[in-house]
Structures are given as structure tokens and as C-alpha cells.
Design a protein around this motif. Structure first.
Motif, mmCIF file in Angstrom:
data_model
loop_
_atom_site.group_PDB
_atom_site.id
_atom_site.type_symbol
_atom_site.label_atom_id
_atom_site.label_comp_id
_atom_site.label_asym_id
_atom_site.label_seq_id
_atom_site.Cartn_x
_atom_site.Cartn_y
_atom_site.Cartn_z
ATOM 1 N N ASN A 184 -1.419 9.614 11.981
ATOM 2 C CA ASN A 184 -1.280 8.369 11.213
ATOM 3 C C ASN A 184 -2.144 8.414 9.957
ATOM 4 O O ASN A 184 -1.726 7.974 8.889
ATOM 5 C CB ASN A 184 -1.647 7.156 12.074
ATOM 6 C CG ASN A 184 -0.528 6.829 13.028
ATOM 7 O OD1 ASN A 184 0.611 7.244 12.823
ATOM 8 N ND2 ASN A 184 -0.837 6.099 14.076
ATOM 9 N N VAL A 189 -0.410 10.602 7.611
ATOM 10 C CA VAL A 189 0.739 9.881 7.047
ATOM 11 C C VAL A 189 0.248 8.961 5.931
ATOM 12 O O VAL A 189 0.823 8.894 4.851
ATOM 13 C CB VAL A 189 1.450 9.074 8.162
ATOM 14 C CG1 VAL A 189 2.410 8.050 7.581
ATOM 15 C CG2 VAL A 189 2.216 10.019 9.070
ATOM 16 N N GLU A 190 -0.886 8.265 6.221
ATOM 17 C CA GLU A 190 -1.416 7.346 5.218
ATOM 18 C C GLU A 190 -1.962 8.097 4.006
ATOM 19 O O GLU A 190 -1.728 7.709 2.859
ATOM 20 C CB GLU A 190 -2.518 6.481 5.829
ATOM 21 C CG GLU A 190 -1.979 5.129 6.220
ATOM 22 C CD GLU A 190 -2.822 4.470 7.277
ATOM 23 O OE1 GLU A 190 -4.049 4.674 7.259
ATOM 24 O OE2 GLU A 190 -2.252 3.758 8.114
ATOM 25 N N HIS A 207 8.673 3.541 13.116
ATOM 26 C CA HIS A 207 8.766 3.436 14.569
ATOM 27 C C HIS A 207 10.218 3.117 14.908
ATOM 28 O O HIS A 207 10.942 2.559 14.085
ATOM 29 C CB HIS A 207 7.890 2.291 15.096
ATOM 30 C CG HIS A 207 6.420 2.547 14.937
ATOM 31 N ND1 HIS A 207 5.458 1.764 15.530
ATOM 32 C CD2 HIS A 207 5.740 3.516 14.266
ATOM 33 C CE1 HIS A 207 4.264 2.232 15.220
ATOM 34 N NE2 HIS A 207 4.402 3.278 14.451
ATOM 35 N N LEU A 256 5.223 -0.097 7.387
ATOM 36 C CA LEU A 256 5.778 0.311 8.679
ATOM 37 C C LEU A 256 7.217 -0.171 8.771
ATOM 38 O O LEU A 256 7.501 -1.364 8.634
ATOM 39 C CB LEU A 256 4.962 -0.321 9.819
ATOM 40 C CG LEU A 256 5.576 -0.212 11.216
ATOM 41 C CD1 LEU A 256 5.603 1.228 11.686
ATOM 42 C CD2 LEU A 256 4.799 -1.040 12.223
ATOM 43 N N ARG A 299 5.386 4.876 7.512
ATOM 44 C CA ARG A 299 5.353 5.077 8.958
ATOM 45 C C ARG A 299 6.627 4.462 9.550
ATOM 46 O O ARG A 299 6.997 3.340 9.195
ATOM 47 C CB ARG A 299 4.140 4.380 9.529
ATOM 48 C CG ARG A 299 3.606 5.059 10.742
ATOM 49 C CD ARG A 299 2.493 4.310 11.361
ATOM 50 N NE ARG A 299 1.332 4.151 10.506
ATOM 51 C CZ ARG A 299 0.264 3.467 10.900
ATOM 52 N NH1 ARG A 299 0.235 2.912 12.091
ATOM 53 N NH2 ARG A 299 -0.777 3.340 10.122
ATOM 54 N N GLU A 306 7.082 8.214 14.268
ATOM 55 C CA GLU A 306 5.668 8.064 14.620
ATOM 56 C C GLU A 306 5.525 7.454 16.005
ATOM 57 O O GLU A 306 4.578 7.715 16.725
ATOM 58 C CB GLU A 306 4.956 7.173 13.602
ATOM 59 C CG GLU A 306 4.392 7.909 12.408
ATOM 60 C CD GLU A 306 5.452 8.567 11.558
ATOM 61 O OE1 GLU A 306 6.417 7.865 11.194
ATOM 62 O OE2 GLU A 306 5.353 9.774 11.276
ATOM 63 N N ARG A 344 10.813 8.466 6.297
ATOM 64 C CA ARG A 344 9.608 9.247 6.632
ATOM 65 C C ARG A 344 9.300 10.323 5.592
ATOM 66 O O ARG A 344 8.187 10.809 5.498
ATOM 67 C CB ARG A 344 9.786 9.945 7.980
ATOM 68 C CG ARG A 344 9.724 9.005 9.140
ATOM 69 C CD ARG A 344 9.771 9.804 10.406
ATOM 70 N NE ARG A 344 8.468 10.318 10.799
ATOM 71 C CZ ARG A 344 8.268 11.433 11.485
ATOM 72 N NH1 ARG A 344 9.279 12.176 11.840
ATOM 73 N NH2 ARG A 344 7.057 11.807 11.828
#
Ligand code: ATP
Length: 528
Positions: free
Chosen positions: A107, A110-111, A119, A483, A117, A176, A509
Motif C-alpha cells: 500500500n 502504491v501510494e 478493492h 480508493l 488503490r 489490493e 491500478r
């Protein structure tokens, strides 16, 4: 004569006696022989019995010894199994810890890379998956409600279709986080919750649900609700979605930091047929939902002039605004979903907090921003109602005691419940609803185009092609923590739509934006 007859009788008697004796003798001899035979047979029998007894005895001893050995082995293996079970448990615990660490690092990565992100939540099979108004379809509905979308682990979605007469399909998608149909609202919120801490740390945050109509977006964002049964921020309600839980968590976090002097303001807009409506204000005829426009400011940020921001002080006040807005939100039944939202709902929470100066550099920056703010506020003079912020600006900073050494940080949380992407044939819509559907599909296509342009690092990002992307420009392409919660149905019937959503999520993504940034000083008090 008499004597002679007596003699004869005696002779006869002697003969008879002799004959009887001979016979008895013979029988005695036979008996003796039989006895002898019996004795030798008994002896033989006895010997055989003894041998057999010995054999059996030694067999029994062998078996007992063997059993004892096996018992010992069993005990040894049992102890080994307990050891193995313990080490397996330890390994499992270590694996879970490492997995969490890996996830946290992922994470962070990713940031750091500025990635979005994503889900994915697979909803359970529901009664309407097997219902259809079309009789021809009804016949096939049982096989079409077959589950083809599975969560193989908490990061992988497997789409497998092996129905005869259909193209075989076996494909995995990585995200993620992947939620199986059994995972609760609480678990979903558990992964969203850290983003609220980020909000308090000064990051802009955006959480949006994307998916086909009826895939569970509103359920995930809001939880079950209706006009008669609004969403209530109650801890006892297990089915509450992200928005009421976020309201509760935000005020809980704020109550833990009373010194930060927080101010929470909420705006709610609906984008319907590519028009933006402010759901917290009435027009001149007293009807809620006033049309507004999105503009791009000089600094390149998106802004909605005259938008209403209402100040709230607790989760109940927050949810009252949401419920009021939900009653205005456009809904129509489609063949897929009887209570389909026909608009995109964007709830923006603006949090302004005061924190102490911690360095000279901060003070310098604060000064600069203060000057910038002054310039902006001089240009836009808007009347301010009590409890409302100036329309069209981000919410007003909190007036501070000039002697206090404080800085203000303003961060924005956007909670977006998108309208459902849908296939027009499948949703069975006509007339007004057909028009709505094509607007929904166009705005979602515009969103996909923006993501495509961002991932290809194109010079021009077509934010302005739709009100949705224009409004969300700063969250999608900016430095917010974003997100995307994909919602998908598990069944064969919606395979094409599900694959479209999973494809959208996979492309999202790939987008690398700038790294998420902490909001800096908005305005400052004077340093001594
Ligand atoms: N995870 C879930 N558990 C139980 N029920 C669910 C779940 N997800 C969705 N549902 C139910 O499925 C139905 C459709 O869900 P929802 O209204 O959230 O869909 P949607 O994606 O918002 O649809 P639309 O885009 O058409 O508004 C609702 O009745 C909802 O309660």
C-alpha cells in the motif's frame, strides 16, 4: 439216569459258560484295543493341541508386542502431529503478520508511486439474479445464476466459466483487496478506516464505488436504506455502509484530538444526465436540488461556485444531510435492479483543523499561503449565512486567536457512489430511463478515458468531457489518496458487465499519478 441227565446239563452249562467267557474275553480284548487306540489318539490330540496352543500363544505375544510397538509409534506420531500443528499455527501466524506487513508495504508503494488503490467486492447471489420478466430468459435463469466469479484469496478474483455452448473462460484479476460474498460491511470498512486517519493527517481522500447496476455499490457505500428507513449511524447496525461508518469514525477520531479545533463541513451533489445538482439547497420555488456548474480555478483545481457546505458537529447531523439528499436522488426500476440509482452521488466532507506551528519553515509557508488566501477572498466576496460557508469556495478557515501559534490544515474526503454501468439490452430500459442510461454510460466511459489518458501519461487529460470527471478531477488525477471499490455480481448472467468492471479496475491500478501529498497550511494565526 438222573445222574446222567444232570451230568449232561452240567456239561451243557460248562460249554455255555466257556462260550460266554470266550465271548467276554474277546470283547475285553476288543475293548482293550479300542482303549489303546483312544489313548494314542488322545495323546496325538493333546500333542497337536499343545503345538497349536504354543503357536497361538507365540502369535498372541507377537501381536501384543506389535500393538505395543504401534502404540508407541502412534504416541510418537501424535506428539509429532501436535508439534507440527503448533509449528503450522506459528508459521500461519507469522505468515499473517508478514502478509499484513507485505500488504502495508504494498500500500505504501502504491501510494509512493501515486497509484490508485483498487478493492473488489463480490456480492452474494440474490433472489433477483434468478428472476426475469422475460419468459424465454426465465427458462435459462437457473444456469445463468451459476456462480462464475470467485475470490480465490484476499487479493485474487477468479472468473471461470465452463458452461457448454459458451466460450470457456478462466482468468484471474489481482487487486489490493478482494472481498468474498461472505465478508461483512464491517470488514470492508476495516480496510477503508485508515484513510480517515490519513484525512486527519492532512491528506485528501476519495473513495468511490464502481460497478454494474445492482452490483452492490449503494449497499457498500450506504448500507440498506429506503425513504421510510433512512441510514442511521448506529453501532448496533451491522449492515451500515462506508458513509455512516466513516461519519462515526471521523467524529470519534476528532473527539480524541480536542485541541485541533476541528470544523467539519459537508456538501452533497448529484450528477444526473450530465448536470450537477446541489442537493443541500432550494431554488427560488423552494425545491431542493439546484443546478450548479463545475469550473477549473486559476490553480487548475476543480470548483463548484455557489455550492452549499453545511457545518456538522456529530454523525447524526452528518447523516441527516445524507438522508435528506438520498430522498432527492433520482432512482428508477430497471429489469436488473428495482431500486436503481440513476445518478452519481458525491458527498464531500471538508475537514479544517488547527495544529501548532512546528517549524520556522511552516511559518514561512503559512505566511505565503495566508497571502494567497487573502488575494482569493478579496476577489470573491460572497455573503455567508450563519452555519454555512461562502458558496463556491472551499469551506472557510476557522477564525483563530491571532495570538495563538497555530496553522490550519484543510483536507477533503470525497465519498462517491457512482450510478451503475449497464448494458441497455440487459436492463430493459426505454424512454427517459434509456436517456439516463446513456448519460450514465457516457460519463463512466469518460471516467475510463481519463484513467486511460493518465496511465499513458498523455499531455491532455480529458477531464472536461463529463461533469463527473471534471468534478472529481483533483481526486482522480491529483494528489489525493484514491480508493476505487469495484462491486461485482458473482453470476454468469452478468459475466460481460463483471468483466468490464474488472477490466476498469485493472486499468485504474495502472494509473500512476503524483504521490499523495499532505495538505499544507491553509491559513495561519500569528506567530509571536
Ligand atoms: N454484499 C451484499 N450483501 C447483501 N445484499 C447486497 C449486497 N450487495 C448488494 N446487495 C443487495 O443487492 C441489491 C442491489 O444493491 P445496490 O442497490 O447496492 O446496487 P447498486 O450497485 O447500487 O445498483 P444501482 O447502480 O442500480 O443503484 C440491494 O437490494 C442490496 O441490498
Amino acid at each position: 439216569m438222573k445222574l446222567s441227565s444232570l451230568y449232561n446239563e452240567q456239561q451243557e452249562l460248562r460249554r455255555n459258560t466257556y462260550s460266554s467267557l470266550t465271548q467276554i474275553y474277546q470283547e475285553v480284548q476288543t475293548f482293550k484295543q479300542e482303549l489303546k487306540d483312544f489313548q494314542s489318539f488322545s495323546y496325538l490330540l493333546m500333542r497337536n493341541f499343545q503345538h497349536q496352543y504354543q503357536d497361538y500363544l507365540s502369535q498372541i505375544v507377537d501381536v501384543v508386542q506389535g500393538t505395543q510397538l504401534e502404540n508407541e509409534n502412534l504416541q510418537f506420531f501424535q506428539a509429532k502431529a501436535v508439534d507440527l500443528e503448533q509449528s503450522l499455527q506459528e508459521i500461519n501466524e507469522r505468515y499473517q503478520v508478514e502478509k499484513q506487513k507485505r500488504k502495508a508495504l504494498h500500500n505504501d508503494l502504491v501510494e509512493l508511486k501515486g497509484n490508485i488503490r483498487v478493492h473488489c467486492r463480490i456480492r452474494p447471489l440474490l433472489p433477483f439474479d434468478t428472476e426475469s420478466g422475460d419468459p424465454a430468459f426465465q427458462k435459462r435463469s437457473l444456469s445463468l445464476s451459476e456462480k462464475v466469479v470467485h475470490a480465490t484469496d484476499d487479493e485474487t478474483v477468479l472468473v471461470r466459466c465452463s458452461r457448454p455452448g459458451h466460450t470457456l473462460f478462466n482468468k484471474t484479476f489481482q487487486f489490493e483487496r478482494v472481498y468474498s460474498p461472505l465478508e461483512s460491511q464491517k470488514i470492508v470498512f476495516g480496510d477503508v478506516c485508515p484513510l480517515l486517519t490519513s484525512l486527519l493527517d492532512g491528506y485528501n481522500v476519495c473513495i468511490m464505488t464502481y460497478g454494474q447496476t445492482g452490483s452492490g455499490k449503494s449497499h457498500t457505500m450506504l448500507g440498506p436504506h429506503s425513504e421510510s428507513d433512512p441510514v442511521s449511524p448506529s453501532e448496533a447496525d451491522q449492515e451500515m455502509g462506508i458513509i455512516p461508518r466513516a461519519a462515526g469514525e471521523l467524529f470519534r477520531l476528532l473527539s480524541e484530538n480536542p485541541t485541533i479545533n476541528p470544523r467539519v463541513e459537508v456538501s452533497v451533489v448529484e450528477i444526473y444526465n450530465n448536470e450537477l445538482f446541489d442537493l443541500l439547497t432550494k431554488d427560488s420555488s423552494g425545491i431542493f436540488g439546484v443546478k450548479r456548474d463545475v469550473i477549473t480555478t486559476k490553480e487548475g483545481k476543480s470548483n463548484v461556485p455557489l455550492l452549499t457546505y453545511e457545518h456538522v458537529e456529530c454523525p447524526a447531523e452528518f447523516m441527516k444531510l445524507i438522508n435528506k439528499s438520498l430522498q432527492l436522488r433520482v432512482k428508477h426500476p430497471t429489469l436488473v435492479h428495482a431500486d436503481s440509482s440513476r445518478s452519481h452521488l458525491v458527498v464531500t466532507v471538508t475537514l479544517t483543523i488547527a495544529v501548532p506551528f512546528d517549524s520556522f519553515a511552516d511559518q514561512q509557508l503559512s505566511q505565503k499561503l495566508c497571502e494567497e488566501m487573502l488575494c482569493t477572498t478579496q476577489k470573491v466576496k460572497t455573503s455567508e449565512k450563519a452555519g454555512f460557508c461562502p458558496r463556491g469556495l472551499s469551506p472557510a478557515p476557522i477564525p483563530l486567536d491571532p495570538t495563538e501559534q497555530q496553522k490550519q490544515v484543510q483536507a477533503k474526503l470525497q465519498l462517491v457512489d457512482l450510478a451503475g454501468s449497464e448494458c441497455i439490452g440487459m436492463s430493459g430500459v426505454t424512454g427517459t430511463i434509456l436517456r439516463e442510461t446513456s448519460f450514465i454510460n457516457r460519463s463512466l466511459a469518460a471516467l475510463a478515458d481519463v484513467l486511460g489518458a493518465l496511465s499513458e501519461h498523455r499531455g491532455h487529460i480529458p477531464y472536461r468531457n463529463s461533469k463527473l470527471t471534471h468534478l472529481l478531477q483533483d481526486s482522480i488525477g491529483g494528489d489525493a489518496k484514491l480508493l476505487v471499490m469495484l462491486c461485482v455480481s458473482p453470476c454468469q448472467k452478468y459475466l460481460a458487465e463483471t468483466l468490464q468492471s474488472l477490466g476498469f479496475g485493472s486499468r485504474a491500478r495502472q494509473v500512476q499519478r503524483v504521490q499523495a501529498k499532505r495538505r499544507n497550511l491553509l491559513v495561519s494565526g500569528k506567530s509571536k
